[in-house]
Design a protein around this motif. Structure first.
Motif, PDB file in Angstrom:
ATOM      1  N   VAL A  54      49.962 -42.795  53.926  1.00 26.26           N
ATOM      2  CA  VAL A  54      48.522 -43.119  53.769  1.00 26.26           C
ATOM      3  C   VAL A  54      47.763 -42.267  54.904  1.00 26.26           C
ATOM      4  CG1 VAL A  54      46.760 -44.967  54.151  1.00 26.26           C
ATOM      5  CG2 VAL A  54      48.715 -45.535  52.954  1.00 26.26           C
ATOM      6  N   SER A  55      48.397 -42.170  56.177  1.00 24.93           N
ATOM      7  CA  SER A  55      47.821 -41.211  57.153  1.00 24.93           C
ATOM      8  C   SER A  55      47.736 -39.805  56.500  1.00 24.93           C
ATOM      9  CB  SER A  55      48.497 -41.336  58.176  1.00 24.93           C
ATOM     10  OG  SER A  55      48.073 -40.351  59.311  1.00 24.93           O
ATOM     11  N   ASN A  56      48.892 -39.339  56.137  1.00 21.16           N
ATOM     12  CA  ASN A  56      48.655 -37.884  55.586  1.00 21.16           C
ATOM     13  C   ASN A  56      47.748 -37.751  54.323  1.00 21.16           C
ATOM     14  OD1 ASN A  56      50.641 -36.987  57.178  1.00 21.16           O
ATOM     15  ND2 ASN A  56      52.363 -37.881  56.189  1.00 21.16           N
ATOM     16  N   PRO A  87      63.505 -52.685  55.876  1.00 15.30           N
ATOM     17  CA  PRO A  87      61.963 -53.247  55.684  1.00 15.30           C
ATOM     18  C   PRO A  87      61.007 -52.470  56.675  1.00 15.30           C
ATOM     19  CG  PRO A  87      63.373 -55.101  55.913  1.00 15.30           C
ATOM     20  CD  PRO A  87      64.177 -53.777  56.179  1.00 15.30           C
ATOM     21  N   THR A  88      61.397 -51.978  57.853  1.00 15.15           N
ATOM     22  CA  THR A  88      60.596 -51.284  58.882  1.00 15.15           C
ATOM     23  C   THR A  88      60.579 -49.908  58.338  1.00 15.15           C
ATOM     24  OG1 THR A  88      61.593 -52.699  60.695  1.00 15.15           O
ATOM     25  CG2 THR A  88      60.315 -50.592  61.308  1.00 15.15           C
ATOM     26  N   ILE A  89      61.562 -49.324  57.944  1.00 10.78           N
ATOM     27  CA  ILE A  89      61.277 -48.121  57.410  1.00 10.78           C
ATOM     28  C   ILE A  89      60.371 -47.885  56.038  1.00 10.78           C
ATOM     29  CG2 ILE A  89      62.524 -46.243  56.079  1.00 10.78           C
ATOM     30  CD1 ILE A  89      64.904 -46.779  57.675  1.00 10.78           C
ATOM     31  N   ALA A  90      60.354 -48.933  55.314  1.00 15.12           N
ATOM     32  CA  ALA A  90      59.485 -49.095  53.962  1.00 15.12           C
ATOM     33  C   ALA A  90      58.082 -49.104  54.639  1.00 15.12           C
ATOM     34  CB  ALA A  90      59.783 -50.259  53.066  1.00 15.12           C
ATOM     35  N   VAL A  91      57.644 -49.778  55.640  1.00 13.82           N
ATOM     36  CA  VAL A  91      56.372 -50.021  56.035  1.00 13.82           C
ATOM     37  C   VAL A  91      55.823 -48.713  56.858  1.00 13.82           C
ATOM     38  CG1 VAL A  91      54.985 -51.064  57.995  1.00 13.82           C
ATOM     39  CG2 VAL A  91      56.562 -52.535  56.487  1.00 13.82           C
ATOM     40  N   LEU A  92      56.775 -48.294  57.526  1.00 10.83           N
ATOM     41  CA  LEU A  92      56.509 -46.806  58.189  1.00 10.83           C
ATOM     42  C   LEU A  92      56.494 -45.569  57.225  1.00 10.83           C
ATOM     43  CD1 LEU A  92      58.704 -46.890  61.570  1.00 10.83           C
ATOM     44  CD2 LEU A  92      56.355 -47.836  60.926  1.00 10.83           C
ATOM     45  N   VAL A  93      56.851 -45.777  55.880  1.00 10.38           N
ATOM     46  CA  VAL A  93      56.862 -44.682  55.260  1.00 10.38           C
ATOM     47  C   VAL A  93      55.262 -44.825  54.816  1.00 10.38           C
ATOM     48  CG1 VAL A  93      57.427 -44.122  52.597  1.00 10.38           C
ATOM     49  CG2 VAL A  93      59.352 -44.490  54.523  1.00 10.38           C
ATOM     50  N   LEU A  94      55.055 -46.115  54.354  1.00  7.50           N
ATOM     51  CA  LEU A  94      53.568 -46.346  53.972  1.00  7.50           C
ATOM     52  C   LEU A  94      52.491 -45.922  55.073  1.00  7.50           C
ATOM     53  CD1 LEU A  94      52.038 -47.178  51.263  1.00  7.50           C
ATOM     54  CD2 LEU A  94      51.895 -49.476  52.420  1.00  7.50           C
ATOM     55  N   PHE A  95      52.811 -46.179  56.187  1.00  6.99           N
ATOM     56  CA  PHE A  95      51.798 -45.862  57.325  1.00  6.99           C
ATOM     57  C   PHE A  95      51.595 -44.479  57.317  1.00  6.99           C
ATOM     58  CE2 PHE A  95      52.461 -49.757  60.105  1.00  6.99           C
ATOM     59  CZ  PHE A  95      51.711 -50.596  59.364  1.00  6.99           C
TER      60      PHE A  95
END
Length: 319
Positions: A233-235, A222-230
């Motif tokens: 979106v940033s990139n 779950p944390t990996i999924a959130v950070l992938v989105l972070f």
């Protein structure tokens, strides 16, 4: 007589259960006081108002992008439905080579940048989450310090230029590969994994690399999924670093092309052949470009949204 006695006992037990249920229902009704109901109504009104503040501009942008340029120019105020359905703006966007090139550059940055960022964040998060690593606390403090203080824009530019990344697409990926805040989230998530799992794996002969990818990564999905989105979106939204380092227009990401269109109103390539409707078409092109630049993130978000609370809050509660 025994049957009658048994029947009476069951009836008494049933009546007692009914009374207890009635008491619980009455207690719940008492708890829902007038003040709590007013508070709930106020929350619904406030959230509905905030939702409208977010949705109405989005609806206006989409409706304007599909509007006829001439009819939209004569329209005033908020737009809910397109003024004369037209796809001229999207046809003009498709003809613009800068937008197509910017799209390809942005996709490259998002895919490779997010992949590199996640690999580095996962490895660094695992190292910092281990209690027996030397100078663990020292490096953690250094990372947190860098989150609040940096050298500034000029030293950053000089460093990127000094290592030969200037005017390269890698200048948008490598210097900002790891976000300290995301790294802290990953470290916290991995720290919440029971130490007994790591010790049992080590007793079975597993090395750190095996523990990381076979135990840690599946447990913090779950944390990996959130950070992938972070990171994605940033990139996707990044434009400032491209404005600093990229000189060749062929290397512009989509957001920098969009910035030029919105701020400098550069429509020369997109409105060619429009005749007298050039200015009117340029207005709807701006909205169409915004939709094209925003649509991929909006399409991906619903599939990852369910991981948000669980992924960010994991490890936040101890005990």
């Amino acid at each position: 007589m025994m049957k009658a006695h048994t029947t009476d006992t069951s009836n008494i037990e049933f009546s007692m259960l009914e009374r207890s249920k009635t008491k619980k229902t009455a207690t719940k009704k008492l708890k829902c006081s007038v003040g709590s109901r007013i508070f709930d109504v106020f929350n619904v009104i406030l959230i509905s108002f905030m939702m409208l503040c977010v949705l109405l501009p989005l609806i206006h942008v989409v409706a304007a992008s599909f509007s006829d340029p001439v009819k939209y120019a004569a329209h005033e105020g908020l737009l809910i439905f397109p003024e004369g359905f037209s796809t001229k703006a999207y046809e003009a966007v498709a003809r613009n080579k800068n937008i197509i090139t910017g799209y390809m550059n942005t996709i490259f940055i998002v895919v490779f940048g997010t992949t590199l960022s996640m690999i580095l964040t996962i490895i660094a998060g695992y190292v910092l989450s281990r209690r027996n690593v030397g100078l663990n606390r020292f490096f953690t403090i250094l990372l947190v310090f860098s989150m609040y203080f940096d050298g500034g824009m000029i030293p950053f530019y000089l460093v990127v230029k000094g290592v030969g990344l200037n005017n390269s697409i890698w200048s948008l990926i490598i210097p900002t590969a790891v976000n300290t805040y995301n790294l802290v989230i990953m470290r916290t998530a991995m720290s919440s994994v029971p130490e007994s799992l790591i010790e049992s794996a080590q007793m079975d002969g597993a090395k750190h690399w095996t523990i990381l990818w076979k135990i840690m990564v599946p447990l913090v999905k779950p944390t990996i999924a959130v950070l992938v989105l972070f990171y994605a979106v940033s990139n996707w939204n990044s434009w400032f670093n491209a404005m600093l380092f990229i000189r060749d227009r062929a290397g512009y990401p989509l957001q920098l092309v969009l910035r030029e269109i919105l701020i400098q109103n550069d429509m020369s390539m997109m409105t060619a052949g429009a005749g007298g409707d050039e200015f009117m078409l340029s207005e709807t092109i701006q909205y169409a470009t915004i939709v094209v630049a925003t649509l991929p993130i909006l399409a991906i978000y619903p599939f990852i949204q369910r991981y948000f609370v669980k992924g960010v809050m994991i490890g936040a509660v101890k005990g």
